[in-house]
Each structure stands twice: as structure tokens, then as C-alpha cells.
Scaffold this motif. Structure first.
Motif, PDB file in Angstrom:
ATOM      1  N   LYS A   9       1.521   5.103  -2.672  1.00  0.00           N
ATOM      2  CA  LYS A   9       2.127   3.997  -2.209  1.00  0.00           C
ATOM      3  C   LYS A   9       3.302   4.256  -1.822  1.00  0.00           C
ATOM      4  O   LYS A   9       4.322   4.793  -2.703  1.00  0.00           O
ATOM      5  CB  LYS A   9       1.802   2.807  -3.133  1.00  0.00           C
ATOM      6  CG  LYS A   9       2.810   1.444  -2.583  1.00  0.00           C
ATOM      7  CD  LYS A   9       2.233   0.859  -1.426  1.00  0.00           C
ATOM      8  CE  LYS A   9       2.926  -0.528  -0.904  1.00  0.00           C
ATOM      9  NZ  LYS A   9       2.188  -0.948   0.040  1.00  0.00           N
ATOM     10  N   TYR A  11       6.831   2.877  -0.035  1.00  0.00           N
ATOM     11  CA  TYR A  11       7.636   1.773   0.529  1.00  0.00           C
ATOM     12  C   TYR A  11       8.578   2.288   1.490  1.00  0.00           C
ATOM     13  O   TYR A  11       9.557   3.198   0.996  1.00  0.00           O
ATOM     14  CB  TYR A  11       8.338   0.971  -0.685  1.00  0.00           C
ATOM     15  CG  TYR A  11       7.309  -0.031  -1.607  1.00  0.00           C
ATOM     16  CD1 TYR A  11       6.789  -1.097  -0.959  1.00  0.00           C
ATOM     17  CD2 TYR A  11       7.219   0.453  -2.717  1.00  0.00           C
ATOM     18  CE1 TYR A  11       5.921  -1.966  -1.892  1.00  0.00           C
ATOM     19  CE2 TYR A  11       6.354  -0.395  -3.764  1.00  0.00           C
ATOM     20  CZ  TYR A  11       5.667  -1.361  -3.287  1.00  0.00           C
ATOM     21  OH  TYR A  11       4.946  -2.139  -3.975  1.00  0.00           O
ATOM     22  N   ALA A  20       6.122   5.128  -4.800  1.00  0.00           N
ATOM     23  CA  ALA A  20       6.075   4.138  -5.913  1.00  0.00           C
ATOM     24  C   ALA A  20       4.693   4.601  -6.650  1.00  0.00           C
ATOM     25  O   ALA A  20       4.981   4.774  -7.959  1.00  0.00           O
ATOM     26  CB  ALA A  20       5.903   2.733  -5.667  1.00  0.00           C
ATOM     27  N   GLY A  43       6.171   1.938 -11.470  1.00  0.00           N
ATOM     28  CA  GLY A  43       4.988   2.026 -10.646  1.00  0.00           C
ATOM     29  C   GLY A  43       4.192   0.988 -11.203  1.00  0.00           C
ATOM     30  O   GLY A  43       3.028   0.835 -10.544  1.00  0.00           O
ATOM     31  N   THR A  45       3.980  -2.501 -11.697  1.00  0.00           N
ATOM     32  CA  THR A  45       3.623  -3.718 -10.857  1.00  0.00           C
ATOM     33  C   THR A  45       2.886  -3.328  -9.878  1.00  0.00           C
ATOM     34  O   THR A  45       1.950  -3.798  -9.230  1.00  0.00           O
ATOM     35  CB  THR A  45       4.981  -4.336 -10.811  1.00  0.00           C
ATOM     36  OG1 THR A  45       5.344  -4.734 -11.825  1.00  0.00           O
ATOM     37  CG2 THR A  45       4.910  -5.803  -9.900  1.00  0.00           C
ATOM     38  N   THR A  46       3.431  -2.057  -9.026  1.00  0.00           N
ATOM     39  CA  THR A  46       2.766  -1.732  -7.888  1.00  0.00           C
ATOM     40  C   THR A  46       1.244  -1.490  -8.001  1.00  0.00           C
ATOM     41  O   THR A  46       0.452  -1.896  -7.154  1.00  0.00           O
ATOM     42  CB  THR A  46       3.422  -0.428  -7.237  1.00  0.00           C
ATOM     43  OG1 THR A  46       4.885  -0.748  -6.929  1.00  0.00           O
ATOM     44  CG2 THR A  46       2.837   0.046  -5.895  1.00  0.00           C
ATOM     45  N   ASN A  49      -0.518  -4.637  -8.391  1.00  0.00           N
ATOM     46  CA  ASN A  49      -0.511  -5.393  -7.054  1.00  0.00           C
ATOM     47  C   ASN A  49      -1.863  -4.843  -6.277  1.00  0.00           C
ATOM     48  O   ASN A  49      -2.404  -5.467  -5.439  1.00  0.00           O
ATOM     49  CB  ASN A  49       0.825  -5.657  -6.513  1.00  0.00           C
ATOM     50  CG  ASN A  49       1.703  -6.619  -7.362  1.00  0.00           C
ATOM     51  OD1 ASN A  49       1.128  -7.242  -8.062  1.00  0.00           O
ATOM     52  ND2 ASN A  49       2.749  -6.542  -7.056  1.00  0.00           N
ATOM     53  N   GLU A  55      -1.609  -6.133  -2.560  1.00  0.00           N
ATOM     54  CA  GLU A  55      -0.813  -5.247  -1.707  1.00  0.00           C
ATOM     55  C   GLU A  55      -1.776  -4.143  -1.349  1.00  0.00           C
ATOM     56  O   GLU A  55      -2.724  -3.620  -2.135  1.00  0.00           O
ATOM     57  CB  GLU A  55       0.282  -4.382  -2.649  1.00  0.00           C
ATOM     58  CG  GLU A  55       1.653  -5.084  -2.290  1.00  0.00           C
ATOM     59  CD  GLU A  55       2.800  -4.275  -3.293  1.00  0.00           C
ATOM     60  OE1 GLU A  55       2.703  -2.981  -3.237  1.00  0.00           O
ATOM     61  OE2 GLU A  55       3.404  -4.829  -3.951  1.00  0.00           O
TER      62      GLU A  55
END
Ligand code: ADP
Ligand code: ADP
Length: 231
Positions: A9, A11, A20, A43, A45-46, A49, A55
Motif C-alpha cells: 500500500k 499513500y 505503508a 502499518g 491500521t492500514t 482497513n 481501503e
């Protein structure tokens, strides 16, 4: 039932690119209770999600119940989320001007359930977390621990197979945190698969398995053998 392979991922903002997640690999079986620990910004929470289809991701593969979720459109993603996944957050995220009953009703309204079925589920869920007698109360009339129990009831009312929890005890003192952890253990024993991000290494030891995330990857996996049969 849940598998990530080399998930990444990125950002992008005007000035910076943040990687992330990098080559994130994980599989979780039905009935697991997995904890996720690691430094701030690593990372966690990433990952959660993405796991919860809140996400999208940049590369790699993610399969949920064998279904490849890469490239599903928003509608398909919300359908899967509504059917399979419940969320709880550190900050409870209850709606302040709705009473407990109506708060638990919020996700049920997204589904095509009739009012009597919703009522039954709401009452059962609030009963499970010990707050059935407070249905007409507003969140502000409850302690933090009780508010988190309402959030758990809201997540469970949809009968999700997966419960994703982001620091569910992070805003609670230790006795309330203990009560929430006991509730999560019970929910897992009843068959719900749980993935919980936590900063608390003691709570992590009480789950079946811990992944330590560092720098966007699973750095270390620890199997905890003691947990499952204790009363
Ligand atoms: P953790 O939950 O372990 O604290 P996060 O998953 O929140 O870590 O963040 C991982 C990295 O991604 C951090 O460097 C964070 O700043 C960055 N990040 C998270 N969300 C965003 C976003 N929406 N936009 C830009 N960068 C983000
Ligand atoms: P933090 O981990 O910083 O305390 P939260 O746990 O409240 O933040 O939220 C974690 C993530 O979940 C955030 O990226 C937020 O955008 C998202 N989120 C929060 N509440 C909801 C919700 N009700 N539905 C969907 N996504 C949410």
C-alpha cells in the motif's frame, strides 16, 4: 478463509510517497484470534482497513473466503463488508444523539432486514454485552468501557464472521480493558474470527497468535499455546 500475499500500500500526497505496507503476507483461518502489534506508523491500521475492505491496496493479492477482492467496485466491497465484517475502534465511534438501541441499529439499517428481525438482533446483542437494560440511554450516560461494549454489540448484531478491532482497549483503564478482552475471548469461543490491533503485549499473549508488524511487513509471528482451553 483470509489470505494476503505480497500486499502493498502506497499513500501518495503531493510531496511524499509513504510505503505503508510492503509485501504483507498473512493467512487467517476460521475461528482464529489474531493480535497485531508493532510500533506506531508500522502499518497496523492500514493492514486492518485493507482487511476490512475500508481501503484499497496498491499491489499483491487479497482473498477473502477464496474470493479475490482485487479490483472489486465500491458496491461489491460494501456488500462483502456488510455481510462478513464487524468493526470496533479505539474511539468507540458511537453516534452521540442516538440511544444505544438506535446506535446498534445503524449497520442493520444498511441491510435488508425487517424491523422485528432488527429489534431481535439488537436486543440479543445488547444482552450479550450486558447492557440490555440501558437501551434507551445515550452514549454519554455510559462509562468508556460500557460505550465500547455498545460498539461491540453494534459490530455483532450483523452476525459477522470476522471482527476487526483497532486498539479496542486503547482508551480504557485496565479493569475496563480486562472486561473488554474477556468479552472478545468469549465472542471468539463462540466462533467469530477476531483480528485485534493492540499496544498491550499482555493482551496479545492471550490471543491464539500474534504478528509483530514492523516497517509495513510481518516481522515476527508468535503462536500462543496456552490460551484456548482456559475457563
Ligand atoms: P500504525 O497503525 O501501525 O500506527 P498506520 O497504518 O496508521 O500505522 O500508518 C502506516 C504509515 O502510513 C504511516 O507512515 C502513516 O503516516 C501512513 N499513512 C496512514 N494513513 C495515511 C493516509 N491516509 N495518507 C497518507 N499516509 C498515511
Ligand atoms: P484511531 O486508530 O486513530 O484511534 P479509529 O480507530 O477511530 O482511529 O479509526 C480507525 C480507522 O477507521 C480510520 O482510518 C477511520 O477513517 C476509519 N473509521 C473510523 N470509523 C469508521 C466507521 N464507522 N466506518 C468506517 N470506517 C471508519
Amino acid at each position: 478463509m483470509f489470505e494476503m500475499k505480497n500486499v502493498s500500500k502506497v499513500y501518495r500526497t503531493e510531496l511524499v510517497e509513504t510505503h505503508a505496507l510492503k509485501s504483507f503476507n498473512l493467512s487467517v483461518n476460521e475461528g482464529d484470534f489474531l493480535s497485531v502489534t508493532g510500533p506506531s506508523g508500522s502499518g497496523k491500521t492500514t493492514f486492518l482497513n485493507i482487511a476490512g475492505l475500508l481501503e484499497t491496496f496498491s499491489g499483491g493479492e487479497y482473498r477473502l473466503d477464496g474470493e479475490n477482492v482485487n479490483g472489486l467496485n465500491d458496491n461489491a466491497r460494501s456488500r462483502i463488508r456488510n455481510e462478513k465484517i464487524g468493526f470496533i475502534f479505539q474511539s468507540f465511534n458511537l453516534i452521540p444523539d442516538l440511544n444505544l438501541f438506535d446506535n446498534v441499529d445503524v449497520p442493520l439499517r444498511y441491510r435488508k432486514l425487517k424491523a422485528p428481525e432488527r429489534k431481535k438482533r439488537i436486543e440479543e446483542a445488547l444482552d450479550l454485552v450486558g447492557l440490555a437494560s440501558r437501551m434507551k440511554h445515550l452514549p454519554a450516560q455510559l462509562s468508556g468501557g460500557q460505550q465500547q461494549r455498545v460498539a461491540i454489540a453494534r459490530a455483532l448484531a450483523g452476525a459477522p464472521r470476522f471482527l476487526l478491532a483497532d486498539e479496542p482497549t486503547g482508551n480504557l483503564d485496565s479493569s475496563m480493558a480486562r472486561a473488554i478482552m474477556d468479552l472478545l475471548i468469549e465472542i471468539n469461543r463462540d466462533g467469530t474470527t477476531i483480528i485485534m490491533v493492540t499496544h498491550d503485549p499482555e493482551l496479545a499473549k492471550e490471543t491464539h497468535r500474534n504478528i509483530y508488524v514492523r516497517d509495513g511487513k510481518v516481522f515476527e509471528t508468535t503462536e500462543n499455546s496456552i490460551q484456548q482451553s482456559s475457563a
